[in-house]
Scaffold this motif. Structure first.
Motif, short mmCIF file in Angstrom:
data_model
loop_
_atom_site.label_atom_id
_atom_site.label_comp_id
_atom_site.label_asym_id
_atom_site.label_seq_id
_atom_site.Cartn_x
_atom_site.Cartn_y
_atom_site.Cartn_z
N GLY A 1 0.85 -1.18 0.00
CA GLY A 1 0.00 0.00 0.00
C GLY A 1 0.89 1.24 0.00
N GLY A 2 0.29 2.41 0.02
CA GLY A 2 1.10 3.61 0.05
C GLY A 2 1.57 4.03 -1.32
N ALA A 3 2.73 4.70 -1.34
CA ALA A 3 3.20 5.37 -2.55
C ALA A 3 3.52 4.41 -3.67
CB ALA A 3 4.42 6.22 -2.22
N MET A 4 3.26 4.87 -4.88
CA MET A 4 3.72 4.22 -6.11
C MET A 4 4.14 5.33 -7.06
SD MET A 4 1.07 1.20 -7.22
CE MET A 4 -0.29 2.35 -7.47
N GLY B 1 5.83 0.90 1.91
CA GLY B 1 4.81 1.84 1.45
C GLY B 1 5.25 3.28 1.45
N GLY B 2 6.51 3.54 1.77
CA GLY B 2 7.00 4.90 1.91
C GLY B 2 7.22 5.60 0.59
N GLY B 3 7.63 6.86 0.69
CA GLY B 3 7.75 7.72 -0.47
C GLY B 3 8.78 7.23 -1.47
N VAL B 4 8.38 7.22 -2.73
CA VAL B 4 9.28 6.90 -3.84
C VAL B 4 8.78 7.65 -5.06
CG1 VAL B 4 7.97 4.83 -4.45
CG2 VAL B 4 10.34 5.04 -5.19
N THR B 5 9.69 8.20 -5.84
CA THR B 5 9.31 8.87 -7.07
C THR B 5 10.41 8.65 -8.10
OG1 THR B 5 8.44 10.95 -8.00
CG2 THR B 5 10.35 11.12 -6.55
N ALA B 6 10.07 8.82 -9.37
CA ALA B 6 11.04 8.57 -10.44
C ALA B 6 10.73 9.46 -11.63
CB ALA B 6 11.01 7.10 -10.86
N LEU C 1 7.25 1.60 -9.61
CA LEU C 1 8.16 1.41 -8.47
C LEU C 1 7.43 1.69 -7.16
CD1 LEU C 1 10.02 3.26 -10.81
CD2 LEU C 1 11.68 1.93 -9.52
N PHE C 2 7.80 0.95 -6.11
CA PHE C 2 7.21 1.11 -4.78
C PHE C 2 8.12 0.45 -3.76
CE2 PHE C 2 5.56 -2.67 -6.84
CZ PHE C 2 5.65 -3.66 -5.88
N VAL C 3 7.90 0.77 -2.48
CA VAL C 3 8.64 0.11 -1.41
C VAL C 3 7.76 -1.02 -0.88
CG1 VAL C 3 9.82 0.35 0.80
CG2 VAL C 3 9.78 2.27 -0.82
N ASP C 4 8.25 -2.25 -0.93
CA ASP C 4 7.42 -3.41 -0.63
C ASP C 4 7.28 -3.67 0.86
OD1 ASP C 4 9.73 -4.76 0.24
OD2 ASP C 4 9.96 -5.88 -1.63
N THR C 5 6.59 -4.75 1.19
CA THR C 5 6.30 -5.07 2.59
C THR C 5 7.55 -5.36 3.41
OG1 THR C 5 5.94 -7.37 1.90
CG2 THR C 5 3.99 -5.97 2.10
N ALA C 6 8.65 -5.70 2.75
CA ALA C 6 9.90 -5.98 3.45
C ALA C 6 10.81 -4.76 3.51
CB ALA C 6 10.64 -7.13 2.75
N GLY C 7 10.36 -3.63 2.96
CA GLY C 7 11.17 -2.43 2.98
C GLY C 7 12.20 -2.36 1.87
N ALA C 8 12.03 -3.17 0.82
CA ALA C 8 12.90 -3.11 -0.36
C ALA C 8 12.21 -2.28 -1.44
CB ALA C 8 13.19 -4.50 -0.89
#
Length: 404
Positions: free
Chosen positions: A195-198, A245-250, A211-218
């Motif tokens: 969930g969260g940022a994509m 689910g944290g912030g990621v942008t590209a 791109l997103f930060v997965d449930t394991a923090g990768a």
């Protein structure tokens, strides 16, 4: 010129008109430009900015051809989606901006200046209302990716009922509308999506990367090539690298001269520093992940980020831990240069979402909701300029912004 809409209020009534009507009005000496985004023309498209207000309506504002900014105004009815819900915007080359969100009925909606209100481009009950959504142009077509629906048996906040689970594969839904050719709608069905940022980027080779930060923090990427290609997915970083689910942008950096790279991505680490990495169209890192050490470690863990590529290189911005706003600049090849802080502590909510666009003069524009719940605009480079109000105090804390 293209048709658009503007806002003229008499009592409680809002009237939308075409650009041709506006020309006629100007010929008669009428002055009625305060309000919703006005039309634009010329080779350099002016930025359009969107957010969902505290009334659940899509709101927007734009820069006019004379350089001035309109006042934020509603682009549709109240209650279409959740206050502060996620929005995403893009445009086909030479075309009008399109903005997308998930409505309260779980359908994906599209809006553009040719419409009097946002229209559904999918069936209902496909995604959680106000959920994360991205939009990008791939192969001359807009591709939208929305968060998958919550599985059966789990609550969906503010939804009238729990929709059925999504199909395991991406499912285009083609509904024609005046904004653009039919939109290709997909869903993030990864079992690792927290969930969260994509964020998503299209490439000249016809690839679509999410791109997103997965449930394991990768930090993880899904990519698919030209139509009919297999959907692939892999982790780009080790588990625990970032907040799930944290912030990621590209951004697409194919034209900026970094050998072998197509995308430049940014995400926040646990140490208050934003990180940059470069990848190919097929989701492979082309070098090591580099933290920004040119400024204060003031990025909230998992904070939303906004990034842009322009004539002078790259820039990434975020609302800092103390409520100031930080912008870091990078060379065209993605090397950290310098970081500026603008505004005072407490001007923004820590980690408030923002959006950014490249300006015609080679600088950058930033958009956010401030601590007074007002939509604001800043023109860089920093330091120096100050944030300028562009609307009413109707921005909820944590409201998403999209700009194109």
């Amino acid at each position: 010129m293209v048709p658009t809409r503007f806002r003229r209020t008499t009592g409680r009534r809002t009237v939308r008109r075409t650009w041709s009507a506006l020309v006629s009005a100007l010929a008669l000496g009428a002055v009625a430009l305060a309000g919703a985004p006005a039309a634009h023309a010329g080779p350099q498209p002016v930025p359009w900015v969107y957010y969902v207000g505290d009334d659940g309506a899509l709101w927007g504002f734009t820069q006019q051809t004379d350089g001035s900014w309109t006042t934020a105004a509603p682009q549709g009815p109240t209650g279409q989606t959740l206050p502060g819900g996620h929005v995403a915007a893009t445009r086909i080359a030479g075309g009008l901006p399109s903005v997308f969100f998930v409505g309260v009925d779980g359908a994906v909606y599209q809006d553009c200046p040719l419409l009097t209100k946002p229209v559904a481009v999918t069936a209902t009950r496909l995604a959680p209302p106000g959920a994360a959504i991205t939009a990008e142009v791939v192969g001359g077509q807009i591709t939208v990716t929305a968060a998958r629906q919550i599985p059966q048996g789990k609550a969906v906040a503010a939804a009238p009922r729990t929709p059925p689970a999504l199909a395991p594969a991406a499912a285009p839904h083609e509904i024609s509308n005046p904004c653009s050719p039919p939109v290709n709608v997909r869903f993030n069905t990864s079992s690792t999506y927290a969930g969260g940022a994509m964020t998503s980027v299209g490439t000249s080779g016809g690839y679509h990367d999410v791109l997103f930060v997965d449930t394991a923090g990768a930090v993880r990427v899904q990519w698919q090539g030209p139509q009919g290609s297999t959907l692939s997915e892999k982790a780009l970083t080790a588990p625990g690298t970032a907040k799930p689910g944290g912030g990621v942008t590209a951004v697409n950096t194919q034209g900026l001269g970094l050998p072998g790279s197509a995308l430049t991505l940014f995400f926040t680490g646990h140490d208050g520093r934003v990180r940059v990495a470069h990848t190919t169209e097929q989701g492979s890192l082309t070098g090591s992940v580099q933290p920004n050490t040119t400024g204060t470690a003031d990025a909230p863990d998992g904070a939303p980020l906004s990034a842009v590529a322009g004539a002078k290189g790259l820039a990434v911005g975020y609302a800092a831990s103390d409520g100031a706003f930080s912008v870091a600049y990078l060379t065209p090849t993605g090397a950290w240069q310098k970081t500026f802080r603008t505004g005072a502590a407490g001007d923004f909510a820590s980690g408030a979402p923002s959006a950014a666009t490249a300006a015609a003069d080679g600088d950058y524009d930033w958009y956010c909701g401030n601590g007074l719940r007002v939509p604001v605009h800043l023109h860089g480079p920093l330091p120096g300029p100050k944030w300028v109000d562009v609307g009413l105090p109707n921005v909820v804390v944590g409201a998403s912004f999209a700009a194109v």
